[in-house]
Design a protein around this motif. Structure first.
Motif, PDB file in Angstrom:
ATOM      1  N   GLY A 134       0.814  -1.217   0.000  1.00 48.58           N
ATOM      2  CA  GLY A 134       0.000   0.000   0.000  1.00 48.58           C
ATOM      3  C   GLY A 134       0.844   1.262   0.000  1.00 48.58           C
ATOM      4  N   ALA A 135       1.772   1.358  -0.943  1.00 51.92           N
ATOM      5  CA  ALA A 135       2.668   2.509  -1.020  1.00 51.92           C
ATOM      6  C   ALA A 135       1.900   3.784  -1.364  1.00 51.92           C
ATOM      7  N   LYS A 136       2.515   4.902  -1.006  1.00 52.06           N
ATOM      8  CA  LYS A 136       2.045   6.207  -1.484  1.00 52.06           C
ATOM      9  C   LYS A 136       3.023   6.663  -2.559  1.00 52.06           C
ATOM     10  N   LEU A 137       2.517   6.951  -3.746  1.00 46.50           N
ATOM     11  CA  LEU A 137       3.377   7.336  -4.861  1.00 46.50           C
ATOM     12  C   LEU A 137       3.223   8.839  -5.080  1.00 46.50           C
ATOM     13  N   VAL A 138       4.324   9.559  -4.884  1.00 45.06           N
ATOM     14  CA  VAL A 138       4.277  11.021  -4.859  1.00 45.06           C
ATOM     15  C   VAL A 138       4.701  11.568  -6.222  1.00 45.06           C
ATOM     16  N   ALA A 139       3.759  12.204  -6.908  1.00 45.51           N
ATOM     17  CA  ALA A 139       4.012  12.749  -8.241  1.00 45.51           C
ATOM     18  C   ALA A 139       4.039  14.270  -8.156  1.00 45.51           C
ATOM     19  N   THR A 145       1.802  18.935  -6.198  1.00 48.00           N
ATOM     20  CA  THR A 145       2.129  17.557  -5.808  1.00 48.00           C
ATOM     21  C   THR A 145       0.847  16.794  -5.537  1.00 48.00           C
ATOM     22  N   ARG A 146       0.796  15.560  -5.978  1.00 42.88           N
ATOM     23  CA  ARG A 146      -0.334  14.700  -5.626  1.00 42.88           C
ATOM     24  C   ARG A 146       0.191  13.327  -5.262  1.00 42.88           C
ATOM     25  N   ILE A 147      -0.578  12.643  -4.419  1.00 39.96           N
ATOM     26  CA  ILE A 147      -0.187  11.319  -3.936  1.00 39.96           C
ATOM     27  C   ILE A 147      -1.177  10.300  -4.472  1.00 39.96           C
ATOM     28  N   LEU A 148      -0.646   9.285  -5.129  1.00 41.72           N
ATOM     29  CA  LEU A 148      -1.486   8.256  -5.730  1.00 41.72           C
ATOM     30  C   LEU A 148      -1.365   6.959  -4.930  1.00 41.72           C
ATOM     31  N   ALA A 149      -2.497   6.274  -4.775  1.00 40.72           N
ATOM     32  CA  ALA A 149      -2.490   4.922  -4.224  1.00 40.72           C
ATOM     33  C   ALA A 149      -2.170   3.944  -5.353  1.00 40.72           C
ATOM     34  N   PRO A 150      -1.670   2.756  -5.015  1.00 44.39           N
ATOM     35  CA  PRO A 150      -1.346   1.787  -6.078  1.00 44.39           C
ATOM     36  C   PRO A 150      -2.508   1.512  -7.037  1.00 44.39           C
ATOM     37  N   ARG A 151      -3.733   1.437  -6.505  1.00 41.53           N
ATOM     38  CA  ARG A 151      -4.865   1.125  -7.393  1.00 41.53           C
ATOM     39  C   ARG A 151      -5.104   2.232  -8.418  1.00 41.53           C
ATOM     40  N   ASP A 152      -4.666   3.454  -8.102  1.00 45.05           N
ATOM     41  CA  ASP A 152      -4.808   4.564  -9.057  1.00 45.05           C
ATOM     42  C   ASP A 152      -3.574   4.708  -9.939  1.00 45.05           C
ATOM     43  N   PHE A 153      -2.433   4.257  -9.420  1.00 45.32           N
ATOM     44  CA  PHE A 153      -1.175   4.413 -10.163  1.00 45.32           C
ATOM     45  C   PHE A 153      -1.039   3.342 -11.240  1.00 45.32           C
ATOM     46  N   PHE A 154      -1.234   2.074 -10.852  1.00 48.97           N
ATOM     47  CA  PHE A 154      -1.059   0.979 -11.818  1.00 48.97           C
ATOM     48  C   PHE A 154      -2.359   0.779 -12.584  1.00 48.97           C
ATOM     49  N   GLN A 155      -2.322   1.057 -13.879  1.00 48.04           N
ATOM     50  CA  GLN A 155      -3.554   1.019 -14.669  1.00 48.04           C
ATOM     51  C   GLN A 155      -3.531  -0.023 -15.779  1.00 48.04           C
ATOM     52  N   GLU A 165       3.341  15.197 -17.828  1.00 42.44           N
ATOM     53  CA  GLU A 165       4.197  16.255 -17.277  1.00 42.44           C
ATOM     54  C   GLU A 165       4.529  16.023 -15.817  1.00 42.44           C
ATOM     55  N   GLU A 166       4.170  14.849 -15.265  1.00 38.73           N
ATOM     56  CA  GLU A 166       4.451  14.553 -13.863  1.00 38.73           C
ATOM     57  C   GLU A 166       5.694  13.681 -13.719  1.00 38.73           C
ATOM     58  N   MET A 167       6.414  13.938 -12.645  1.00 41.46           N
ATOM     59  CA  MET A 167       7.599  13.150 -12.291  1.00 41.46           C
ATOM     60  C   MET A 167       7.328  12.438 -10.966  1.00 41.46           C
ATOM     61  N   LEU A 168       7.627  11.140 -10.924  1.00 37.54           N
ATOM     62  CA  LEU A 168       7.504  10.386  -9.669  1.00 37.54           C
ATOM     63  C   LEU A 168       8.716  10.734  -8.817  1.00 37.54           C
ATOM     64  N   VAL A 169       8.529  11.576  -7.818  1.00 38.81           N
ATOM     65  CA  VAL A 169       9.677  12.092  -7.062  1.00 38.81           C
ATOM     66  C   VAL A 169      10.049  11.205  -5.881  1.00 38.81           C
TER      67      VAL A 169
END
Length: 291
Positions: A134-139, A145-155, A165-169
Motif C-alpha cells: 500500500g505505497a504512497k506514490l508522490v508525483a 504535488t499529488r499522492i497516488l495509491a497503487p490502485r490509481d497508479f497501476f492502470q 508532465e508529472e515526475m515520480l519524485v
C-alpha cells in the motif's frame, strides 16, 4: 541499432526537472533515471522520445530514510541500495530479499526503484511490493504535488496514472510491524528473467491466528495487486499448510490471468496457486530462523 535523434536535458534541481518536463512532455519528452528499460527500447527503435530529461544530476533525490513511520524512497534510489537491509526491521529485510530477485547485478547497480514503478511492468518486483504494502506514490508537476495509491497508479501493462508532465519524485512505504512475518516467491524460466508469476505475503500471528494478512500477486495479470479473496481465507485462521493452500486456491481463482503464446490461463493460475502457497510457507519458515 542506434537511438533516433533526441535533445538531451540535464537539470540540477527537481524544480528545473519539473519545469523542463512541462515544456517537453507535449513534444514526447521523457524522464531518464536508471535507463534500464528506456535506453534498450530506444536502441531498438521501440521508443523514440524527442527529448530526454536526465535526472541523474539532480541532488538529494537518492535518499532512503524513515519518516513518520514510512520508508521514503527517492527517485534516484537504485536497486542495489536494497541488497542489504536499509533499516533493521522486517521492511528492510523484505526489501533485501526481494532485491536479489531483480534481474542481474549490472541492472541492479543502475536501475532505480521509482523508475521500475514508472515503467509499470506487470512482472516488476518493486511494483508488487508497492501494490502489496500500500505505497504512497508522490508525483510532482508545475501544477503541484499529488499522492497516488497503487490502485490509481497501476492502470495496466506499462501504463500508470502519471500525467505526461508529472515526475515520480518519491515513494513512501508503510513500515511493517516488528513482529510481521513475510515471504516472497517468484517463478521464471531462467534466473534473472521476468517472472511468470510472483507473490508477496505478510501477516502477524495474534493469539495463535493470522492477523492483518497481505497477499499480493504479480506477473500474472496486467498489473500487480492485492488479492482480497486470499487475504479473507487467511484472516483469523491458524497458520497451517491447509490454510495456506486454501488462500492459494482463492488467489488462483480470483485472478484474470495474462495469456501469451507460451503460457495459457490454466498454467498461469497453477503458477499463482504455487507462488502464493510458497510465499506463505516462507513467511512462517523464515520467521523461525535466528535473525
Amino acid at each position: 541499432m542506434k537511438p533516433a535523434p533526441f535533445i538531451y536535458h540535464r537539470p540540477k534541481t527537481v524544480e528545473d526537472a519539473v519545469a523542463l518536463l512541462a515544456e517537453v512532455a507535449p513534444l514526447d519528452g521523457r524522464i531518464l533515471a536508471g535507463g534500464q528499460s528506456l535506453i534498450p527500447m530506444m536502441a531498438l527503435r521501440l521508443a523514440y522520445p524527442a527529448h530526454l530529461v536526465d535526472i541523474n544530476g539532480v541532488a538529494g533525490i537518492d535518499r532512503i530514510v524513515v519518516e513518520d513511520g514510512e520508508l521514503v524512497i527517492g527517485a534516484l534510489a537504485r536497486h542495489a541500495r536494497f541488497e542489504k537491509p536499509v533499516e533493521p526491521g522486517p521492511t528492510g529485510q523484505l526489501l533485501a530479499q526481494v532485491c536479489h530477485n531483480i534481474a542481474h547485478f549490472p541492472i541492479r547497480s543502475r536501475g532505480t526503484f521509482c523508475g521500475s514503478l514508472a515503467n509499470a511492468d506487470p512482472a516488476s518486483e518493486w511494483c508488487l511490493v508497492a501494490a502489496t504494502l500500500g505505497a504512497k506514490l508522490v508525483a510532482r508537476s508545475e501544477a503541484g504535488t499529488r499522492i497516488l495509491a497503487p490502485r490509481d497508479f497501476f492502470q495496466g501493462i506499462m501504463t500508470t496514472g502519471l500525467a505526461p508532465e508529472e515526475m515520480l519524485v518519491e515513494v513512501r512505504l508503510p513500515m511493517l510491524p516488528s513482529d510481521a512475518k513475510f515471504g516472497f516467491y517468484e517463478f521464471s524460466r531462467r534466473a534473472g528473467d521476468f517472472a511468470l508469476a510472483s507473490s508477496l505475503t505478510a501477516f502477524r500471528v495474534e493469539n495463535g491466528v493470522i492477523a492483518a494478512p497481505l497477499v499480493g500477486v504479480g506477473g500474472a495479470e496486467a498489473h500487480p495487486r492485492r488479492i482480497p479473496e486470499a487475504e479473507h481465507a487467511l484472516l483469523g485462521q491458524q497458520a497451517t499448510m491447509a490454510t495456506f493452500e486454501r488462500a492459494a486456491q482463492a488467489a488462483a481463482i480470483a485472478i484474470d490471468p495474462l495469456e501469451d503464446a507460451a503460457t495459457n490461463a490454466g498454467y498461469r493460475r497453477d503458477l499463482v496457486r504455487t507462488v502464493v502457497r510458497r510465499a506463505l510457507e516462507l513467511a512462517i519458515s523464515q520467521s523461525e530462523r535466528p535473525q
